[in-house]
Design a protein around this motif. Structure first.
Motif, PDB file in Angstrom:
ATOM      1  N   ASP A   1       0.822  -1.222   0.000  1.00 14.19           N
ATOM      2  CA  ASP A   1       0.000   0.000   0.000  1.00 14.19           C
ATOM      3  C   ASP A   1       0.852   1.268   0.000  1.00 14.19           C
ATOM      4  O   ASP A   1       0.332   2.364   0.137  1.00 14.19           O
ATOM      5  CB  ASP A   1      -0.984  -0.005   1.169  1.00 14.19           C
ATOM      6  CG  ASP A   1      -0.303   0.060   2.532  1.00 14.19           C
ATOM      7  OD1 ASP A   1       0.946   0.065   2.592  1.00 14.19           O
ATOM      8  OD2 ASP A   1      -1.030   0.086   3.545  1.00 14.19           O
ATOM      9  N   LYS A   2       2.166   1.115  -0.131  1.00 14.79           N
ATOM     10  CA  LYS A   2       3.119   2.244  -0.185  1.00 14.79           C
ATOM     11  C   LYS A   2       3.101   3.075   1.095  1.00 14.79           C
ATOM     12  O   LYS A   2       3.438   4.242   1.094  1.00 14.79           O
ATOM     13  CB  LYS A   2       2.839   3.157  -1.388  1.00 14.79           C
ATOM     14  CG  LYS A   2       2.701   2.457  -2.712  1.00 14.79           C
ATOM     15  CD  LYS A   2       3.982   1.832  -3.182  1.00 14.79           C
ATOM     16  CE  LYS A   2       3.860   1.323  -4.595  1.00 14.79           C
ATOM     17  NZ  LYS A   2       3.915  -0.109  -4.727  1.00 14.79           N
ATOM     18  N   ASN A   3       2.712   2.460   2.201  1.00 12.15           N
ATOM     19  CA  ASN A   3       2.661   3.126   3.498  1.00 12.15           C
ATOM     20  C   ASN A   3       3.680   2.454   4.407  1.00 12.15           C
ATOM     21  O   ASN A   3       3.495   1.293   4.791  1.00 12.15           O
ATOM     22  CB  ASN A   3       1.249   3.026   4.082  1.00 12.15           C
ATOM     23  CG  ASN A   3       1.109   3.723   5.417  1.00 12.15           C
ATOM     24  OD1 ASN A   3       2.092   4.105   6.051  1.00 12.15           O
ATOM     25  ND2 ASN A   3      -0.130   3.880   5.860  1.00 12.15           N
ATOM     26  N   THR A   4       4.762   3.157   4.771  1.00 15.50           N
ATOM     27  CA  THR A   4       5.802   2.557   5.604  1.00 15.50           C
ATOM     28  C   THR A   4       5.322   2.261   7.023  1.00 15.50           C
ATOM     29  O   THR A   4       6.007   1.584   7.775  1.00 15.50           O
ATOM     30  CB  THR A   4       7.037   3.484   5.690  1.00 15.50           C
ATOM     31  OG1 THR A   4       6.649   4.719   6.259  1.00 15.50           O
ATOM     32  CG2 THR A   4       7.654   3.687   4.320  1.00 15.50           C
ATOM     33  N   CYS A   5       4.154   2.749   7.365  1.00 16.86           N
ATOM     34  CA  CYS A   5       3.628   2.553   8.717  1.00 16.86           C
ATOM     35  C   CYS A   5       2.820   1.263   8.853  1.00 16.86           C
ATOM     36  O   CYS A   5       2.296   0.968   9.918  1.00 16.86           O
ATOM     37  CB  CYS A   5       2.760   3.737   9.117  1.00 16.86           C
ATOM     38  SG  CYS A   5       3.637   5.313   9.062  1.00 16.86           S
ATOM     39  N   THR A   6       2.691   0.529   7.756  1.00 17.20           N
ATOM     40  CA  THR A   6       1.955  -0.736   7.816  1.00 17.20           C
ATOM     41  C   THR A   6       2.789  -1.884   7.268  1.00 17.20           C
ATOM     42  O   THR A   6       3.646  -1.693   6.402  1.00 17.20           O
ATOM     43  CB  THR A   6       0.633  -0.673   7.013  1.00 17.20           C
ATOM     44  OG1 THR A   6       0.934  -0.417   5.628  1.00 17.20           O
ATOM     45  CG2 THR A   6      -0.303   0.379   7.557  1.00 17.20           C
ATOM     46  N   ASP A   7       2.521  -3.075   7.787  1.00 16.80           N
ATOM     47  CA  ASP A   7       3.064  -4.303   7.225  1.00 16.80           C
ATOM     48  C   ASP A   7       1.991  -4.863   6.310  1.00 16.80           C
ATOM     49  O   ASP A   7       0.823  -4.977   6.704  1.00 16.80           O
ATOM     50  CB  ASP A   7       3.400  -5.311   8.326  1.00 16.80           C
ATOM     51  CG  ASP A   7       4.606  -4.884   9.149  1.00 16.80           C
ATOM     52  OD1 ASP A   7       5.521  -4.254   8.584  1.00 16.80           O
ATOM     53  OD2 ASP A   7       4.631  -5.185  10.353  1.00 16.80           O
TER      54      ASP A   7
END
Length: 185
Positions: free
Chosen positions: A28-34
C-alpha cells in the motif's frame, strides 16, 4: 475462473483447470503498515513498529541514555532518578539547564501525536520546547511558578505529524530554590 486463492490475480483456465495467476501486489506504499496477503481474505495492512502510539513515551525516548543533560556553565543539574523519572535540583542562579532528546522522535506514523508528562515544580522560567532540527526551538509551554502536586499535562504535536522531532526541557535558574520533577514522558 477463480483458483480460490485471494492472493493471486489474473487466474486462467489451463487444460480445463483453473490455475492461479501472478501474486497479488499488497504493497500500500505506506511505511507505517506491514502488508501481507491472506489466501482467504486477500491483502491486509496492519500497523507496524514504525507506527507509535500518540505519546512520545511510546516511541522509545524513555531511558536516561535517550537524553542529553547540559548546562550553560558547570555541571548539568538534571539527573535521571530512575524508571522514567528525572529531576532538576537547585541549579546555580543565572545558569540555564536542559534535558534534550538525543535522537529525534519519529512522528511519521502518528495521526495525532501528543506530548504528555507528569510533573511538579518550583521553577521559573521553565520551558517545554520542540525542534525539527535540534537547533531552532519552539516553546510549547512554560512554567513560571510553583505546583507541588503531580499533574499530567498534554501538548498537541499535530503540527509535527509526519516529521522527526526533538524535545527539550529547559530552565534558566532565577532563584536558588529551584526544582523540577518530570516523569512519564
Amino acid at each position: 475462473c477463480d483458483d480460490g486463492d485471494a492472493c493471486t490475480d489474473d487466474d486462467a483456465c489451463v487444460s480445463g483447470k483453473c490455475k492461479g495467476g501472478k501474486p497479488s501486489d499488497c504493497d500500500d506504499k505506506n511505511t507505517c503498515t506491514d502488508d501481507v496477503c491472506d489466501q482467504k481474505s486477500g491483502c491486509k495492512h496492519t500497523n507496524n513498529s514504525k507506527n507509535p502510539f500518540t505519546a512520545i513515551h511510546d516511541s522509545g525516548v524513555k531511558n536516561s541514555g535517550d537524553w542529553l543533560f547540559s548546562a550553560s556553565s558547570g555541571a548539568a543539574a538534571f539527573s535521571h532518578v530512575g524508571a522514567g523519572y528525572y529531576r532538576l535540583a537547585a541549579g546555580t542562579v543565572g545558569v540555564t539547564y536542559a534535558m534534550t532528546s538525543k535522537k529525534p522522535i519519529d512522528l511519521a506514523c502518528t495521526g495525532k501525536p501528543t506530548l504528555y508528562i507528569v510533573d511538579r515544580f518550583a521553577v521559573g522560567p521553565a520551558l517545554i520546547q520542540a525542534s525539527l532540527d535540534g537547533k531552532t526551538w519552539k516553546t510549547l509551554a512554560s512554567h513560571t511558578n510553583s505546583d507541588y502536586v503531580w499533574r499530567r499535562r498534554y501538548w498537541d504535536l499535530s503540527a509535527y505529524a509526519g516529521k522527526k522531532l526533538h524535545v527539550r526541557f529547559f530552565v534558566k535558574v532565577g532563584a536558588a530554590d529551584v526544582w523540577w520533577d518530570i516523569r512519564g514522558i
